[in-house]
Design an enzyme around this catalytic site. Sequence first.
Site, PDB file in Angstrom:
ATOM      1  CE  LYS A   5      38.177  28.365  31.286  1.00 54.26           C
ATOM      2  NZ  LYS A   5      38.250  29.571  32.634  1.00 54.26           N
ATOM      3  N   GLY A  45      36.111  35.162  31.018  1.00 57.49           N
ATOM      4  CA  GLY A  45      36.182  33.960  31.681  1.00 57.49           C
ATOM      5  C   GLY A  45      36.449  32.568  30.850  1.00 57.49           C
ATOM      6  N   GLY A  93      43.549  34.211  27.156  1.00 57.85           N
ATOM      7  CA  GLY A  93      45.061  34.232  26.632  1.00 57.85           C
ATOM      8  C   GLY A  93      45.731  33.198  27.364  1.00 57.85           C
ATOM      9  CB  SER A 152      43.960  29.123  25.289  1.00 59.78           C
ATOM     10  OG  SER A 152      43.760  28.291  24.336  1.00 59.78           O
ATOM     11  CG  ASP A 182      42.767  29.046  33.837  1.00 55.11           C
ATOM     12  OD1 ASP A 182      42.873  28.214  35.105  1.00 55.11           O
ATOM     13  OD2 ASP A 182      41.530  30.007  33.331  1.00 55.11           O
TER      14      ASP A 182
HETATM   15  O1  C5P Z   1      47.115  32.708  37.785  1.00 56.45           O
HETATM   16  P1  C5P Z   1      46.684  34.196  37.106  1.00 56.45           P
HETATM   17  O2  C5P Z   1      48.316  35.332  36.620  1.00 56.45           O
HETATM   18  O3  C5P Z   1      46.184  33.383  36.077  1.00 56.45           O
HETATM   19  O4  C5P Z   1      46.618  34.660  38.548  1.00 56.45           O
HETATM   20  C1  C5P Z   1      45.261  35.915  38.182  1.00 56.45           C
HETATM   21  C2  C5P Z   1      44.805  36.350  39.431  1.00 56.45           C
HETATM   22  O5  C5P Z   1      44.084  35.021  40.055  1.00 56.45           O
HETATM   23  C3  C5P Z   1      46.107  35.862  40.509  1.00 56.45           C
HETATM   24  O6  C5P Z   1      46.506  37.703  41.503  1.00 56.45           O
HETATM   25  C4  C5P Z   1      45.397  36.165  41.927  1.00 56.45           C
HETATM   26  O7  C5P Z   1      44.662  37.345  42.290  1.00 56.45           O
HETATM   27  C5  C5P Z   1      44.265  35.579  41.506  1.00 56.45           C
HETATM   28  N1  C5P Z   1      44.465  34.142  41.100  1.00 56.45           N
HETATM   29  C6  C5P Z   1      44.114  33.154  42.651  1.00 56.45           C
HETATM   30  N2  C5P Z   1      44.155  31.053  43.111  1.00 56.45           N
HETATM   31  C7  C5P Z   1      44.236  30.854  41.186  1.00 56.45           C
HETATM   32  C8  C5P Z   1      44.106  31.784  40.815  1.00 56.45           C
HETATM   33  C9  C5P Z   1      44.199  32.799  40.716  1.00 56.45           C
HETATM   34  O8  C5P Z   1      44.223  33.951  44.125  1.00 56.45           O
HETATM   35  N3  C5P Z   1      44.214  29.368  41.818  1.00 56.45           N
END
Ligand code: C5P
Length: 285
Positions: free
Chosen positions: A11, A99, A103, A105, A137
Amino acid sequence: MKQVTEAAYAKLNLTLDVRGLRSDGYHEMDMVMQSVSLCDTVTLTRRDTPGIVLQGNAKLPKDERNLAYAAALRFFEYLGDTQAGLHIALEKRIPVCAGTAGGSSDAAAVLRGLHRLYHAPFPLEVLHDIGARVGSDVPYCVYGKTARAQGRGEILSPLPSLPPCFLVLCKPAFSISTPALFHQIDVCNTLRRPATDAMCAALVAGDLSAVADALGNVFEAVLTPSQQKTIASIRATLCQEGALGACMSGTGPTVFGLFDAESAATRAAVRLRQNYPNVFLTHPV
Ligand code: C5P
């Protein structure tokens, strides 16, 4: 059916904006996402013995720390199946920590694949909610294509696809800590916000030049000066070779350039490969 294979597409963020810190510790996002042809391949095979076994061609954790594994766990939890046996074969091509949602996906591909392997035991939309428990994501990656993602990333509005074009991705060597980057956003008060509404309008109009003009990622402003220098140098190469626009994706460090001509995109990729090992010529999917 004993085995299914799913493509897990990378993405890109055409825009990425962080609108503020939420009470749950996550951030309120506003992003326009686009999937591209660079993909991992996920093959799921039912096993007679209970348990999840993950194998792959990359040095990645083979347990719950891997989002593909975590997705399978959450799927079986939802089914209430404690005896499920599954083999996950992960053929990785999307760079790790880039970025580009590699993972997430993979996790979404596991969910779509299991949904097929288990003969659609519940409506497809449920995968969105299971995915949200795996990572922010993942809900977008369940559907892919072009979409605006808001909230934590799980509020999705489909958008018209990018007009036909080519996207050159270049991942520099440095890696960026996602939580650290979000913290930088929290303490920075001079952010340059992307024009998300203009991006959506450009997609609706099918206007590639307007899409290129509206590309933007709020995280670029909070990178270190040395990281910014690397990003600027990749952007300069992409633009010298004819990119209509260029931008960092997600929390980086991948930078992509948007081209209307394949020949120019190929030239840019050839030039970037002289300095960077991870360069990909892709198109929207
Ligand atoms: O949800 P995910 O595990 O992908 O998020 C990884 C880190 O990215 C979270 O622990 C947080 O620090 C940050 N994050 C965030 N706000 C989001 C998505 C991710 O602060 N909407």
